[in-house]
Design an enzyme around this catalytic site. Structure first.
Site, PDB file in Angstrom:
ATOM      1  N   HIS A 174      -9.409   3.011  -0.187  1.00  0.00           N
ATOM      2  CA  HIS A 174      -7.978   2.729  -0.239  1.00  0.00           C
ATOM      3  C   HIS A 174      -7.633   2.167  -1.613  1.00  0.00           C
ATOM      4  CE1 HIS A 174      -4.004   1.660   0.589  1.00  0.00           C
ATOM      5  NE2 HIS A 174      -4.124   1.048   1.745  1.00  0.00           N
ATOM      6  N   PHE A 223       1.651  -3.243   4.255  1.00  0.00           N
ATOM      7  CA  PHE A 223       2.033  -4.565   4.763  1.00  0.00           C
ATOM      8  C   PHE A 223       3.483  -4.846   4.368  1.00  0.00           C
ATOM      9  CE2 PHE A 223      -2.404  -6.838   4.647  1.00  0.00           C
ATOM     10  CZ  PHE A 223      -2.829  -6.026   5.668  1.00  0.00           C
ATOM     11  N   LYS A 266      -8.878   8.937   1.840  1.00  0.00           N
ATOM     12  CA  LYS A 266      -9.503   7.602   1.794  1.00  0.00           C
ATOM     13  C   LYS A 266     -10.904   7.614   2.387  1.00  0.00           C
ATOM     14  CE  LYS A 266      -5.178   4.898   1.799  1.00  0.00           C
ATOM     15  NZ  LYS A 266      -4.143   5.898   2.155  1.00  0.00           N
ATOM     16  N   CYS A 273       0.810  -1.217   0.000  1.00  0.00           N
ATOM     17  CA  CYS A 273       0.000   0.000   0.000  1.00  0.00           C
ATOM     18  C   CYS A 273       0.840   1.263   0.000  1.00  0.00           C
ATOM     19  CB  CYS A 273      -0.959  -0.027   1.185  1.00  0.00           C
ATOM     20  SG  CYS A 273      -2.041  -1.459   1.095  1.00  0.00           S
ATOM     21  N   HIS A 295      -2.070   8.662   5.576  1.00  0.00           N
ATOM     22  CA  HIS A 295      -2.366   7.338   5.032  1.00  0.00           C
ATOM     23  C   HIS A 295      -3.808   7.006   5.419  1.00  0.00           C
ATOM     24  CE1 HIS A 295      -1.532   3.533   3.224  1.00  0.00           C
ATOM     25  NE2 HIS A 295      -1.738   2.856   4.324  1.00  0.00           N
ATOM     26  N   GLU A 304      -0.585   5.906  13.075  1.00  0.00           N
ATOM     27  CA  GLU A 304      -0.219   7.132  12.362  1.00  0.00           C
ATOM     28  C   GLU A 304      -0.294   8.331  13.312  1.00  0.00           C
ATOM     29  OE1 GLU A 304      -2.301   7.706   8.669  1.00  0.00           O
ATOM     30  OE2 GLU A 304      -0.843   9.209   7.991  1.00  0.00           O
TER      31      GLU A 304
END
Lengths: 414, 420
Positions: free
Chosen positions: B347, B406, B342, B170, B310, B321
């Site tokens: 996403h 990830f 998002k 991502c 993010h 975050e």
């Protein structure tokens, strides 16, 4: 060519190799310089009629001590994570937190293994049924897929596993795109070092040969060798490659940085050139001439060893013959197609050949022919520079030049 | 060990393109983003019968039929076309290399079943038979190679050299921009094309994320599902899209009289060594990535005016975050605006870093911060100014765009308004 104000040398200060031939540089040197003539390790039955080069016996605990980590991986990730550890150890970087914090990683990767039992069962049911696939797939995939298998499949999770198991923290990038990914990983890491963007890099990839879902894809492309097994240059009438299990990583380093920490250089990575020609039929010779001309300014006088990534797939292998012929007009070349001994490991093939080049140069020797015939002449003179080639099965043509470090090699570091 | 670093050339953005579930192109996307509109909807691309999550930000409005491989390429093509046209250079002989963030490629189920249908006794095949009967079906080979997207786009736009396809999960879109910036700094070219594209929503992709409990199950109404930083957020919404940026050295852009849209003033990266899907609870890698970007830009925390988060809407990401931002910005963290695109577009996975970099640059250009929508109930554990629900004008010079993925991926870009 970089216009960066800095242009530093790049040393290879660590190699990690794991393949059908064994584990580590010594095992590979012994197998590939066997006085009785090097011989591949083959499995010609499991995926008959397609031969493969299966992985040697490995105790994965030695580089992946936690069983929990091993369970999170399938063979592709296990082989790669293990081999990255070998390379870091070989370079004296393993367990060195301060160095690992500045180690910049580029991994060349495809995807990880699928669950073959689930795929087979579902594909069979769908093939035999006229029902709409959707609700059936939803139900069965949700019930049958192992949740953590996704993490063994994601392309960037080999790099992720290397970070977790070995503590590589500087940066983590994963390149995809079959053979080109391996060559571009070496190229970009080398360029970052040359320009002074980083001081220390870990580059490589891995492959597991016994993967039915990979063989399905490759079979559709008619790029698999159909038995009996033949050496690479004897496949023109029977084109294709035998997959080889492989882990291949190199540690690349700024020479001054290596010397400051007391590490030795195994060889110099002079340059990596990678291109993507359109492979228009009939242009192979012109492309070969063009690549040879691009390489020429980097070559020193004297003979040239060539560790070819030729796979036996066509028309790539024939195209590479034109490059080798163009280079061979001006100098003695001693060509070795490593696919004959190790099989073809796609993303890992180029890093593997860079590692084998550094191995030979650090040993002060070269490899004997891997097959009889005119393509691979015995080395009659000492080899101080080795060309690594990588013509991808479908796309991408790459070359790296690796040379010996003089005993006065310190002078090369600026 | 200190080494004298060269002073790198300044890298600017001279073209941008974007496609999301909100629409095609900067104009439509920006208008809807500032209005706080959501592109999230019920999935009708495939049956969602029996699935826990039935919503996504798929891009379904393009004419024609696409599988995930073809859609990823088409989204990338659309975004790149817009970016190159804005930059005012050739869209058939682009003068630089391509860096392309794309999802890993796999057969879709329709393709996988083809071989199972070809065997002598369909319904009773095994892989040895599937492999044997696949021979000669190059249409089941060419599109499914990982390098296919990059070659197709490289040939269409005439980019130079070997195109790089990459994945950092991502964070991929951010990594593409970072790699392009580094190549230009090294002097390998005067211009580069960075694309992040993802059209990979299939039943299996959805189920995989669902099995990891990463997705929201708040299916109704779909537009209220993505709730970054809010109390009660329960996962992210998968989405599709693409972002593309034409990057260029400042000198080259000025010399050709190009319109400069913004500056890539810093890139920061750090790999986390803690876990495959979770950040180290101490936030060390996120913190290091943010600090590295600020240092790379030769700025201080006080210079940062806005953060494009993010902000996935998972309980874990948003908490981590917040921890990272708070650790770096200290007392300022509570008043430093941070919003998540998002909340509206979902996403976009491999594309997210590139899509959100485009939106961050539009934020700087327009001096308006897009909101974090669905912020109906604050999470007391996240005391940040998330620009709740309504866009807000502000004077902005430097903005940060975060991407985490990830596999311990953490990329932070520092983007700045055009140089004076």
């Amino acid at each position: 060519m970089s216009r960066s104000p800095l242009h530093r040398d790049v040393w290879i200060t660590g190699i990690g190799l794991l393949s059908s031939l064994g584990e580590g540089p010594d095992a590979h040197w012994q197998r590939l310089t066997d006085p009785a003539g090097p011989k591949p390790t083959l499995d010609e039955t499991s995926f008959a009629p397609h031969p493969i080069h299966p992985l040697c016996a490995v105790n994965f605990d030695l580089q992946i001590p936690k069983k929990g980590d091993q369970r999170q991986m399938e063979p592709w990730q296990r082989i790669g994570t293990y081999t990255a550890g070998l390379a870091l150890s070989n370079a004296g970087v393993a367990q060195q937190a301060e160095l690992l914090d500045r180690t910049h990683m580029i991994v060349a990767a495809g995807g990880g293994e699928r669950d073959i039992a689930v795929d087979t069962a579902l594909a069979n049911e769908l093939a035999a049924s006229n029902e709409p696939a959707g609700p059936f797939l939803n139900k069965r995939l949700a019930a049958d897929l192992r949740p953590t298998l996704f993490l063994a499949q994601l392309s960037n999770l080999l790099a992720g596993s290397i970070s977790i198991v070995h503590g590589v923290r500087g940066s983590s990038r994963t390149f995809m795109g079959e053979e080109s990914a391996g060559a571009d990983a070496v190229r970009v890491a080398g360029a970052r070092l040359q320009a002074g963007q980083i001081d220390l890099a870990l580059v490589g990839g891995s492959a597991s040969a016994p993967r039915p879902e990979m063989m399905l894809l490759l079979s559709a492309g008619d790029v698999l060798l159909t038995g009996p097994y033949r050496p690479v240059w004897q496949r023109k009438e029977h084109p294709g490659f035998a997959l080889g299990s492989m882990g291949a990583f190199v540690v690349l380093e700024d020479p001054a940085h290596a010397q400051a920490r007391g590490a030795r250089g195994l060889a110099r990575l002079v340059t990596t050139i990678s291109t993507m020609s359109r492979r228009v039929p009939g242009t192979e010779q012109a492309e070969g001439e063009r690549l040879a001309a691009e390489l020429a300014p980097y070559l020193a006088p004297g003979p040239l060893g060539v560790l070819s990534g030729a796979s036996g797939a066509e028309p790539a292998t024939s195209a590479e013959r034109h490059l080798l012929a163009a280079i061979g007009r001006d100098r003695k070349t001693f060509v070795r197609a490593t696919g004959t001994m190790l099989g073809h490991s796609i993303e890992a093939q180029f890093p593997a050949n860079v590692a084998l080049a550094a191995l030979a140069l650090s040993q002060g020797g070269f490899y004997p022919p891997f097959e009889p015939g005119p393509m691979e002449a015995p080395a009659t003179e000492p080899v101080r520079q080795i060309l690594v080639t990588g013509f991808g099965q479908r796309r991408g043509e790459a070359m790296a030049l690796v040379t010996a470090i003089d005993n006065s090699g310190a002078a090369n570091a600026n | 060990m200190p080494i004298d670093r060269p002073t790198w050339p300044i890298i600017v953005v001279t073209g941008m393109g974007v496609v999301t579930s909100l629409g095609t192109g900067k104009q439509d996307n920006w208008r809807r983003l500032i209005a706080g509109e959501s592109g999230i909807h019920h999935i009708n691309r495939f049956s969602t019968e029996g699935l826990r999550t039935t919503i996504a930000g798929t891009v379904d409005y393009l004419p024609g039929h696409y599988n995930s491989v073809a859609l990823t390429e088409e989204l990338g093509r659309l975004a790149a076309q817009e970016a190159i046209e804005q930059a005012g250079v050739s869209s058939t002989a682009f003068p630089g290399p391509l860096f392309l963030a794309v999802p890993p490629t796999e057969y879709d189920w329709a393709t996988r079943v083809l071989s199972a249908r070809r065997v002598a006794n369909p319904g009773h095949g095994d892989y040895a038979q599937f492999i044997a009967v696949a021979a000669g079906h190059r249409e089941e080979y060419e599109p499914f190679l990982f390098g296919a997207f990059a070659q197709n786009l490289a040939e269409r736009f005439g980019t130079r050299g070997s195109p790089i396809s990459l994945s950092t999960a991502c964070a991929s879109g951010g990594t593409a921009i970072q790699l392009a910036t580094e190549a230009l700094q090294r002097g390998e070219a005067d211009m580069a094309l960075a694309i992040g594209s993802d059209g990979s929503i299939t039943e299996e992709a959805l189920i995989r994320f669902s099995l990891l409990s990463a997705l929201t199950t708040r299916n109704d109404p779909p537009e209220a599902a993505s709730r970054p930083f809010a109390k009660g957020r329960d996962g992210f919404v998968m989405a599709e899209g693409a972002g593309a940026l034409v990057l260029e050295t400042l000198d080259h852009a000025r010399a050709r009289g190009a319109n400069i849209l913004g500056v890539i003033s810093g890139c920061g990266e750090k790999a986390d060594t803690f876990h495959r899907t979770r950040s180290n609870p101490d936030g060390s890698a996120i913190i290091a990535a943010i600090k590295a970007a600020i240092t790379d830009a030769r700025l201080t925390t006080d210079d940062i005016d806005y953060i494009n988060a993010h902000g996935t809407s998972t309980p874990e990401n948003d908490k981590m975050e917040c921890l990272g931002v708070t650790a770096v910005f200290g007392e300022r963290a509570g008043s430093l605006p941070i919003s998540s695109n998002k909340s509206m577009i979902g996403h976009t996975l491999s594309a997210a870093g590139a899509v959100e970099a485009v939106f961050t640059l539009l934020t700087l250009q327009n001096q308006i911060m897009p909101p974090t929508i669905n912020y109906t109930e604050p999470d007391p554990a996240i005391p940040l100014d998330v620009v709740p629900n309504v866009a807000r004008p502000a004077r902005l010079r430097h903005a940060m765009s975060n991407s985490f993925g990830f596999g311990g991926q953490n990329v932070c870009l520092l983007l700045s308004a055009e140089p004076a």
